[in-house]
Every structure is written in structure tokens, then in C-alpha cells.
Write an enzyme that holds these catalytic residues in place. Structure first.
Site, short mmCIF file in Angstrom:
data_model
loop_
_atom_site.label_atom_id
_atom_site.label_comp_id
_atom_site.label_asym_id
_atom_site.label_seq_id
_atom_site.Cartn_x
_atom_site.Cartn_y
_atom_site.Cartn_z
N ASN A 119 0.87 -1.18 0.00
CA ASN A 119 0.00 0.00 0.00
C ASN A 119 0.90 1.23 0.00
OD1 ASN A 119 -1.75 2.10 0.60
ND2 ASN A 119 -2.11 1.44 2.72
N LYS A 148 0.05 4.29 -0.20
CA LYS A 148 -0.55 5.51 0.38
C LYS A 148 -0.32 6.67 -0.60
CE LYS A 148 0.16 3.38 4.79
NZ LYS A 148 0.12 3.51 6.24
N HIS A 187 -9.30 1.23 4.82
CA HIS A 187 -8.03 1.42 5.53
C HIS A 187 -8.25 2.36 6.72
CE1 HIS A 187 -3.95 2.67 6.43
NE2 HIS A 187 -3.58 1.54 5.88
N GLU A 207 -6.64 4.78 7.78
CA GLU A 207 -6.47 6.22 7.47
C GLU A 207 -7.73 6.79 6.83
OE1 GLU A 207 -2.77 5.69 5.40
OE2 GLU A 207 -1.87 5.09 7.30
N GLY A 229 2.79 2.43 10.58
CA GLY A 229 3.72 3.55 10.40
C GLY A 229 4.45 3.95 11.67
P1 PGA Z 1 3.06 0.41 7.48
O1 PGA Z 1 1.57 0.61 6.87
O2 PGA Z 1 3.58 -0.89 6.93
O3 PGA Z 1 3.83 1.61 6.97
O4 PGA Z 1 2.93 0.37 8.95
C1 PGA Z 1 0.70 -0.48 6.75
C2 PGA Z 1 -0.61 -0.01 6.15
O5 PGA Z 1 -1.08 1.08 6.54
O6 PGA Z 1 -1.22 -0.69 5.30
#
Ligand code: PGA
Length: 244
Positions: A4, A6, A90, A92, A168
Site C-alpha cells: 500500500n 498511500k 483502511h 487512514e 507507520g
Molecule cells: P506500514 O503501513 O507498513 O507503513 O505500517 C501499513 C498499512 O497502513 O497498510
């Protein structure tokens, strides 16, 4: 193994990524590989991955096919652009863009109607975990969203368990914690759709998956794959996760 991206990378950076990434996963046949770039990069990703085993996905969709919905993109548009997958719900999107369990269900149905394969995300926040509410939150997210699918629809989706506190942050759930959460989700699937479906549904873990912790996570029989954010942005890093 899904990446992903983002809101990272432009079309030229997308093409450059695949030029380096594809040779590194050319012999990987043990899993499906999917990259979900920002929608504007889907054509570049589809062109770069043509003839490879790597699939392309979007990160969101709206549930209407077309109309006066400024800024949105639809399932048929994603499909026509050559993508096969779409991430839905997701954290977010839930935190910053008002996504709810009910809209997750609408988007999932729309994705399936468009012939896309949804990767539907669930997961608890830190305060919820600390308050001992993980099971209640996962149950609510499942019952308020995915439980509204028909068995035929449900059979086509992939679930991603992503504890919000691990996204994250560099804090990964331990393999045991992740497996426990996967078991909670699988139990809900069994209660609603039966044992066969519960055994076959793929549940990915997401949240700070890196080349150095993927092995431990994947050693858990409950964990069927990973949804990778930050570590999917760099070709050799995501390749070593794929080739764990
Ligand atoms: P990350 O994100 O691996 O940067 O923690 C995972 C995600 O949000 O799908």
C-alpha cells in the site's frame, strides 16, 4: 503480499520502482503479489507489470459507477484502467475521511460488482487495545460491515487485520498478538459464513511489516500474508518481504 503506497510516488517513480522490483520477484510463485499505488499511477503500474505475475490495485473507490461526485473514482473506472484489486476501509480512511463500517460494506459490494478483488481492512486503535476492547472492536467492524455480504460475495474478498497503533509507527504486533486477532476475525467468519469459508478466507497482517520481521509473522499459520505500507516503497525492501 500486498503493498500500500498511500500518497507516495508519481508516475515516473512508479515505472522506476517496477523496473527494479520485477526482476527481484520473478521466481516468486508461492504467493500473489499486489501493489496499490495512488490512483493516478495505476496506468503506469499496469503498463510496467504487463506480462508479470504482479497485480495492481487502487486504495479506495466510491460505490456509484459515475455521477456528480467530484474527486471520487469508481470500480468500473479502476477496472477499465487495468487494476484488479482495491483496498477498502483502511484505517487512514476511517480516521481522516469519515469511513464507517456501513460505507466499507457499500464500497466492498461496489468493488465486487465491478469485478475487483477487495482487500478489506479492520483493526483497533491503541486506546481500544489498552482498554481490552480489541475483540469487541473487531467484532463490531465485522458485524457492521462484512457480515452484510452474501456468502458468494464474501468468498471473493481478502481481509487485512491492521492494528492502528502498529501502522507507520515501527511497533509491530508480535506474531502471537496478530495471530490472536486473526483468530477472533476467523471466529466471526465461521459464525456468519461457516467453517469452510473461515478456513479458506485469506487474512493479511498489516502494521510495520519489514524484511526483518516478516518471517516471524508468516510462521503463524493464522497469518496468510501481509499488507505493507512504508516497506513497500523501496523495491528491494518489498522484494525481500515477498521472498521471505
Ligand atoms: P506500514 O503501513 O507498513 O507503513 O505500517 C501499513 C498499512 O497502513 O497498510
Amino acid at each position: 503480499m500486498a503493498g500500500n503506497w498511500k500518497m507516495f510516488k508519481n508516475p515516473a517513480e512508479t515505472s522506476a520502482f517496477f523496473e527494479k522490483f520485477l526482476p527481484q520477484v520473478a521466481s516468486a510463485t508461492h504467493c500473489e503479489i499486489v501493489l496499490c499505488p495512488p490512483a493516478i499511477n495505476i496506468p503506469a503500474a499496469v503498463a510496467a507489470t504487463a506480462g508479470s505475475r504482479v497485480g495492481v490495485g487502487a486504495q479506495n473507490l466510491y460505490w456509484k459507477n459515475e455521477g456528480a461526485f467530484t474527486g471520487e473514482i469508481s470500480g468500473p473506472m479502476i477496472k477499465a484502467a487495468g487494476a484488479e484489486w482495491v483496498i477498502i476501509g483502511h484505517s487512514e480512511r476511517r480516521q481522516f475521511f469519515g469511513e464507517t463500517d456501513a460505507t466499507v460494506l457499500e464500497r466492498t459490494k461496489a468493488a465486487l460488482a465491478a469485478g475487483l478483488k477487495p482487500i478489506v481492512c479492520v483493526g483497533e486503535m491503541l486506546a481500544e487495545r489498552e482498554a481490552g476492547e480489541t475483540e469487541a472492536v473487531l467484532t463490531q467492524q465485522f458485524d457492521g460491515g462484512l457480515a452484510g455480504l452474501t456468502p458468494e460475495q464474501f468468498a471473493q474478498i481478502v481481509i487485512a487485520y491492521e492494528p492502528v497503533w502498529a501502522i507507520g509507527t515501527g511497533k509491530t504486533a508480535t506474531p502471537e498478538m496478530a495471530a490472536d486477532a486473526h483468530r477472533i476475525i476467523r471466529a466471526r467468519v465461521e459464525a456468519k459464513f461457516g467453517g469452510n469459508t473461515a478456513a479458506s478466507v485469506r487474512i493479511l497482517y498489516g502494521g510495520s511489516v519489514k524484511p526483518d520481521n516478516v518471517k516471524g509473522l508468516m510462521a503463524q499459520p493464522e497469518i496468510d500474508g501481509a499488507l505493507v505500507g512504508g516497506a513497500s516503497l523501496e523495491p528491494s525492501s518489498f522484494a525481500s518481504i515477498v521472498n521471505f
